[in-house]
Design a protein around this motif. Structure first.
Motif, PDB file in Angstrom:
ATOM      1  N   PRO A  80      60.239  81.327 -80.408  1.00 29.07           N
ATOM      2  CA  PRO A  80      60.886  81.218 -79.093  1.00 29.07           C
ATOM      3  C   PRO A  80      61.927  82.293 -78.826  1.00 29.07           C
ATOM      4  O   PRO A  80      62.160  82.655 -77.685  1.00 29.07           O
ATOM      5  CB  PRO A  80      61.557  79.841 -79.129  1.00 29.07           C
ATOM      6  CG  PRO A  80      61.084  79.146 -80.338  1.00 29.07           C
ATOM      7  CD  PRO A  80      60.330  80.091 -81.200  1.00 29.07           C
ATOM      8  N   ASP A  81      62.556  82.801 -79.873  1.00 28.29           N
ATOM      9  CA  ASP A  81      63.655  83.742 -79.644  1.00 28.29           C
ATOM     10  C   ASP A  81      63.201  85.203 -79.641  1.00 28.29           C
ATOM     11  O   ASP A  81      63.999  86.109 -79.828  1.00 28.29           O
ATOM     12  CB  ASP A  81      64.741  83.535 -80.708  1.00 28.29           C
ATOM     13  CG  ASP A  81      66.122  83.980 -80.222  1.00 28.29           C
ATOM     14  OD1 ASP A  81      66.269  84.218 -79.004  1.00 28.29           O
ATOM     15  OD2 ASP A  81      67.032  84.111 -81.051  1.00 28.29           O
TER      16      ASP A  81
ATOM     17  N   GLY B  48      67.678  82.308 -82.801  1.00 30.11           N
ATOM     18  CA  GLY B  48      66.706  81.253 -82.504  1.00 30.11           C
ATOM     19  C   GLY B  48      66.089  80.579 -83.711  1.00 30.11           C
ATOM     20  O   GLY B  48      65.509  79.504 -83.589  1.00 30.11           O
TER      21      GLY B  48
ATOM     22  N   ARG C  89      69.005  71.981 -79.837  1.00 24.93           N
ATOM     23  CA  ARG C  89      67.638  71.455 -79.814  1.00 24.93           C
ATOM     24  C   ARG C  89      67.641  69.984 -80.220  1.00 24.93           C
ATOM     25  O   ARG C  89      66.955  69.170 -79.637  1.00 24.93           O
ATOM     26  CB  ARG C  89      66.751  72.250 -80.764  1.00 24.93           C
ATOM     27  CG  ARG C  89      66.351  73.595 -80.200  1.00 24.93           C
ATOM     28  CD  ARG C  89      65.294  74.250 -81.066  1.00 24.93           C
ATOM     29  NE  ARG C  89      65.003  75.596 -80.570  1.00 24.93           N
ATOM     30  CZ  ARG C  89      64.804  76.645 -81.355  1.00 24.93           C
ATOM     31  NH1 ARG C  89      64.824  76.512 -82.667  1.00 24.93           N
ATOM     32  NH2 ARG C  89      64.547  77.832 -80.833  1.00 24.93           N
TER      33      ARG C  89
ATOM     34  N   ASN D  89      60.828  74.928 -77.849  1.00 20.78           N
ATOM     35  CA  ASN D  89      60.178  76.235 -77.773  1.00 20.78           C
ATOM     36  C   ASN D  89      61.011  77.241 -76.989  1.00 20.78           C
ATOM     37  O   ASN D  89      60.489  78.134 -76.340  1.00 20.78           O
ATOM     38  CB  ASN D  89      58.794  76.099 -77.147  1.00 20.78           C
ATOM     39  CG  ASN D  89      58.878  75.521 -75.758  1.00 20.78           C
ATOM     40  OD1 ASN D  89      59.964  75.187 -75.284  1.00 20.78           O
ATOM     41  ND2 ASN D  89      57.746  75.409 -75.086  1.00 20.78           N
ATOM     42  N   SER D  90      62.326  77.067 -77.043  1.00 23.15           N
ATOM     43  CA  SER D  90      63.189  77.956 -76.269  1.00 23.15           C
ATOM     44  C   SER D  90      64.373  78.397 -77.133  1.00 23.15           C
ATOM     45  O   SER D  90      64.685  77.767 -78.132  1.00 23.15           O
ATOM     46  CB  SER D  90      63.672  77.210 -75.015  1.00 23.15           C
ATOM     47  OG  SER D  90      64.429  78.083 -74.222  1.00 23.15           O
ATOM     48  N   ALA D  91      64.972  79.501 -76.746  1.00 23.07           N
ATOM     49  CA  ALA D  91      66.177  79.979 -77.439  1.00 23.07           C
ATOM     50  C   ALA D  91      67.055  80.634 -76.394  1.00 23.07           C
ATOM     51  O   ALA D  91      66.548  81.366 -75.540  1.00 23.07           O
ATOM     52  CB  ALA D  91      65.806  80.976 -78.534  1.00 23.07           C
TER      53      ALA D  91
END
Lengths: 460, 277, 309
Positions: free
Chosen positions: A276-277, C140, C150, C158-160
């Motif tokens: 994701p990052d 992340g 999270r 699924n994100s950062a």
């Protein structure tokens, strides 16, 4: 190695013989100790990026001092710090540095501003030139010409010859369970990717976010790393930034060609298989992911392979990673030319001593030692040595050097890079479409370079 | 007024908010302290590790093996010298400024102050070329002079306020007691303004200690301070987080200590003398 | 002391000639090493000087750079607008939070030196260290904050934060808020503590409600401090560079490209110094305007006896 002489040209034959004899006597006579006598007691100062090969050089320098009486000081900075320090030094004409080790994209800027000593002039001086050092035979020629020459003139020798290639987890690709599952899904055998479809399939197959494991890792930060990485895709897809044969040539801008757009869209399509990052990653982060066994395949630098495949203190995947060329597309087999190069500023007060040191460092033994300490030599014979061949990345690195594609070393190349990084990053962030991003990049680059760089593909 | 019980409730609420704020303010720093004692595996663990077997390897690795310890000394040399110079040169100027009148006096130093408000990079190249022609480039003197000149405008601006608060009659009394003008300033007025001078000195020290750009441009490799050394640990072969943390901790320790020692004066310093702590 | 005869302007003034003498060393230093290079920069803005292009050796080009800047540089203007947005949002949040906290402490906690001192730490740390600390926290894969965000559902699995185009700008604002809210708190607290008691007592005698006292007595008295804090923060936030540059490099895309980052690129990446000087001069102009307001609002009023400081 003499070519057959034309019949009847006795004079030239005699001349050649004389020249040969002269060379032989010179070769016998030339001796580092002797050659350096006039410069004994001098101190030369050099600057470069704080990396293992420079640390290795620093450790070898006392040996040079012992033989020559020339003292070597080494200053090590972070990448952009090293570039900026040199830029300021050269423009002040003060000559603090006798040797500068710089990324080759800076070359055009330095050469056109006449900051550099032409190394060929020093090589022509028999008092300085070690006849056993023959760069035109002993170095990777494409790499040397791209990294250290500008506009037909030689300015230095490669400090590191860098390239990028594919890193993959050979243990996972050889796992029978994975192989069966992969074949059932994709209809062909799981093996290191040969083309971009396979590369994508493997990335998709191994993406398991619930296990914290991903198929690939992209270097998507707004940083030079993004540009470097994308160039692999661009070249492999058959595209390029400028339509030219060498880095010092200016020519039509083709970075918004259909092939380039396709490569960029493909590149972004891999984001879903990357953690994701990813838009925050540069080389450092993807390296850590590989060391931590969290990724199946990625595209990375040859000089970083040491820390992932040999260094057990930093890596958990020693013995489990293999290396191969970047997958092939329309552009065929590719590797990119990149490197840091030894240059001598015209402002140096000890240019002869500086030359002697650089020449000494280019010798086989020093190159081998530097290479084994995390360097990336420009000498094929270093790669051919048994010790280097034992390294897991030797083959891939040699192959990449054989298929080197040049990149711009024009005075404006830093700004060109900056433009491309911005537009690529804009596309990844969803600010623009791929076509629009590359159109903007092409337009800006064309404006920057002027009349020598018309746009082949008009912006839409 | 608010009744007793609701006052108590408010009181606990206020305490809670304050404590939470302190925790938020400090957590990143504490995390960095922990990071400096972690090995690479613990650092890169995807589940944050609050308890771990501490390693002391990071500090010697960077300060001894990478030879970073002289950078700490350079940091001290640069900041202390520029602070001392700032006060020695700035205090008399501020005193003269507070005690004399000439046309345009108010605007003159305000103008000096504003030149400091341009982005630091704006005069980086001119200053570099200038120090080169003076032959001072690559020496610690260059950066000490640069920091001193930049901070002087602040020093004079701040201390003018402190001296102005001391009634002029005090000078007069001292001079009637037989002291010279200089004596009056040094032995009577300056001690009275000591807290203000202290606040100014602390601000100068912090500004100089934390400064990056000029320390990088003007000083040679051997003279570079800690701030300039930190980016060198972020390499294409991996960021050495443990070592970055170790340097960051050492680079912030004196600042944190100072903050404790002179908190009262700091508020004054941070507002350029406008608000009393 | 009052029985002395004061001179018209509060004698004794310095003996003629001594004042300038005391000021001379400081003035010389400032003029030589700050004002001088500053004017050199202003002159550079009128030339085509470049360290990259050998053809641009510093010829005088008049206002060409400024013309290009005003008419033909969308990147400058978008980064300029983004910076304004950053300043307004960050400073507003810092002010509201900082003021509220200061008021709570002032009203209910009284003096708390230890805790307020701890609050100072975020803004005292070297900017280089701040940027790296936050990069470590928000990374992340192994970032501590990412993990907890999270976990509590603040952030999708699924994100950062530094990779999500919609989160990255709020994040740099949040970090600025983290760093500078304590500054607002401390200054407002100091301001509140130095308020005179009399107006409050008078208002209470008149039977004013607490909110009325806050609105009609406290706020007006605090106005100069509020102006001070807003302007100091405004000037600083406008020049914000280090932590954002270290964390995001201005990206993803141009989502965090503040004008100072743009200026850095032009000057120190492209070495287009003539144009770069024009860019920094524009930033200087904006800050100068802020400064002048600050000067008028704060220091002029401070000469009047009614001011709180």
């Amino acid at each position: 190695m003499l070519k057959p002489l034309r019949r009847g040209s006795t004079t030239s034959a005699l001349l050649v013989v004389a020249a040969l004899m002269w060379q032989i006597t010179q070769a016998a006579a030339w001796d580092l100790k002797e050659a350096s006598k006039p410069y004994s007691g001098q101190t030369i100062r050099m600057v470069g990026e704080a990396l293992p090969p420079l640390e290795a050089l620093k450790k070898m320098a006392p040996e040079f001092e012992k033989q020559t009486g020339i003292h070597v000081e080494v200053e090590m900075y972070e990448h952009s710090e090293a570039v900026n320090k040199v830029q300021l030094d050269l423009n002040s004409h003060r000559g603090r540095y006798d040797v500068i080790i710089q990324p080759h994209r800076e070359l055009g800027k330095f050469a056109t501003n006449k900051h550099l000593v032409e190394i060929s002039e020093m090589m022509a001086d028999p008092a300085l030139r070690d006849p056993t050092f023959e760069p035109e035979k002993q170095l990777y020629q494409t790499a040397w010409h791209e990294i250290s020459w500008y506009d037909g003139k030689a300015y230095g020798f490669p400090f590191t010859v860098l390239n990028m290639f594919m890193w993959y987890r050979s243990d996972l690709l050889a796992d029978p369970k994975e192989q069966t599952g992969f074949k059932a899904k994709y209809g062909y055998d799981l093996a290191p990717a040969k083309d971009w479809k396979q590369y994508r399939d493997i990335a998709e197959w191994f993406t398991r976010p619930d296990q914290g494991f991903y198929g690939t890792a992209l270097q998507g930060k707004r940083h030079e790393a993004l540009w470097y990485e994308w160039l692999n895709f661009l070249y492999s897809f058959g595209g390029d930034v400028l339509d030219v044969k060498s880095g010092s040539a200016c020519g039509p801008v083709i970075v918004n060609s259909p092939k380039a757009v396709a490569s960029l869209e493909y590149y972004k399509s891999l984001l879903q298989f990357s953690p994701p990052d990813s838009l925050n990653y540069f080389w450092d982060d993807v390296m850590a992911l590989m060391q931590q066994a969290k990724v199946a395949e990625l595209i990375m630098w040859n000089d970083a392979t040491y820390a992932v495949s040999v260094d057990t203190t930093a890596s958990t995947v020693v013995g489990k990673v293999s290396f191969d060329l970047v997958p092939q597309g329309e552009g065929g087999k590719i590797g990119q030319v990149e490197g840091w190069t030894y240059l001598i500023p015209v402002y140096s007060k000890n240019p002869q001593a500086a030359f002697l040191f650089v020449q000494w460092m280019m010798g086989y033994d020093r190159q081998l030692e530097q290479h084994l300490n995390g360097g990336a030599s420009g000498r094929p014979d270093v790669y051919a040595s048994a010790e280097v061949q034992k390294l897991p990345y030797a083959q891939a690195s040699m192959a990449a050097n054989e298929h080197a594609v040049p990149k711009a070393t024009l005075p404006q190349s830093a700004e060109m890079t900056d433009i491309l990084v911005r537009e690529l990053s804009s596309y990844l962030a969803g600010e623009k479409e791929a076509q629009a991003a590359l159109d903007t990049a092409a337009t800006n680059i064309s404006t920057l370079l002027g009349s020598c760089a018309p746009m082949t593909y008009p912006a839409r | 007024m608010i009744d007793q019980s609701s006052n108590r409730a408010w009181k606990s609420f206020a305490w809670a908010v304050l404590l939470v704020t302190v925790v938020i303010a400090l957590t990143p720093y504490v995390w960095m302290v922990l990071a400096s004692f972690k090995n690479r595996v613990d650092l890169l663990s995807s589940v944050p590790k609050w308890s771990f077997t501490p390693t002391h390897a990071n500090y010697p690795a960077v300060f001894i093996d990478k030879e970073y310890w002289p950078l700490a000394i350079n940091s001290v040399l640069i900041s202390v010298s520029s602070t001392v110079l700032c006060i020695v040169i700035g205090a008399p100027a501020a005193y003269g400024f507070a005690r004399s009148d000439f046309p345009g006096k108010e605007d003159l130093f305000f103008f000096f102050l504003t030149t400091r408000m341009a982005p630091p990079i704006s005069i980086a190249v001119p200053l570099f070329l200038f120090f080169t022609s003076l032959g001072l480039i690559d020496t610690i003197y260059a950066v000490v002079i640069a920091h001193t000149s930049f901070n002087l405008s602040l020093v004079v601006w701040m201390m003018r306020g402190f001296f102005a608060e001391i009634p002029r009659e005090i000078d007069e009394a001292a001079m009637m007691d037989g002291r010279s003008r200089l004596g009056a300033f040094l032995f009577v007025v300056a001690p009275l303004a000591a807290p203000g001078i202290g606040a100014t000195a602390v601000l100068c020290f912090i500004l100089s200690w934390n400064e990056f750009l000029y320390a990088f441009i003007l000083v040679a490799f051997d003279g570079r301070p800690l701030t300039v050394g930190i980016p060198g640990l972020v390499t294409p072969h991996g960021t050495l987080w443990g070592q970055v943390a170790a340097v960051a901790i050492v680079a912030t320790l004196p600042i944190v200590l100072f903050t404790f020692l002179v908190q009262k004066q700091l508020v004054r310093g941070l507002t350029f003398g406008a608000v009393k702590g | 002391m009052t029985n002395r005869t004061p001179s018209p302007r509060g004698m004794p003034l310095l003996d003629r000639g001594v004042g300038p003498l005391l000021m001379l060393p400081a003035t010389l230093l400032v003029v030589i090493f700050l004002v001088g290079p500053f004017y050199y920069m202003v002159y550079t803005a009128l030339t085509d000087l470049s360290f990259a292009d050998a053809g641009q050796a510093g010829a005088f080009v008049g206002f060409d750079n400024f013309r290009k800047l005003m008419r033909n540089d969308p990147l400058f203007w978008s980064s300029f607008l983004l910076t304004l947005k950053f300043v307004v949002i960050a400073v507003a949040i810092e002010f509201l939070l900082g003021f509220a906290l200061a008021f709570l402490i002032f009203r209910f906690v009284a003096s708390q030196r230890l805790l307020t001192t701890l609050l100072l730490i975020p803004m005292m740390i070297a900017p280089v260290a701040v940027g790296l600390i936050w990069r470590l926290l928000l990374q992340g894969d192994f970032g501590m904050l990412t993990f907890y965000m999270r976990k509590v559902g603040l952030l999708a699995q699924n994100s950062a934060v530094l990779s999500a185009p919609d989160l990255v700008f709020p994040t740099i604002v949040a970090i600025d808020v983290w760093q500078w809210t304590p500054f607002v708190t401390l200054i407002m607290l100091a301001g509140m503590m130095s308020l005179p008691r009399a107006p409050f007592e008078a208002a209470m005698m008149d039977g004013a409600k607490p909110f009325q006292i806050f609105r009609d007595v406290m706020l007006p008295l605090l106005r100069p401090v509020i102006a001070l804090v807003l302007l100091l923060r405004g000037i600083d936030a406008f020049k914000e560079f280090d932590k954002v540059f270290l964390m995001t490099g201005g990206g993803p895309g141009t989502l965090t490209e503040l004008v100072s980052i743009y200026a850095y690129r032009v000057n120190f990446r492209n070495w287009d110094l003539g144009y770069g000087a024009a860019v920094t001069f524009m930033i200087y102009l904006v800050v100068l305007i802020l400064c002048s307001v600050f000067y008028k609002a704060v220091y002029w009023s401070s000469r009047k006896p009614a001011a709180a400081f």
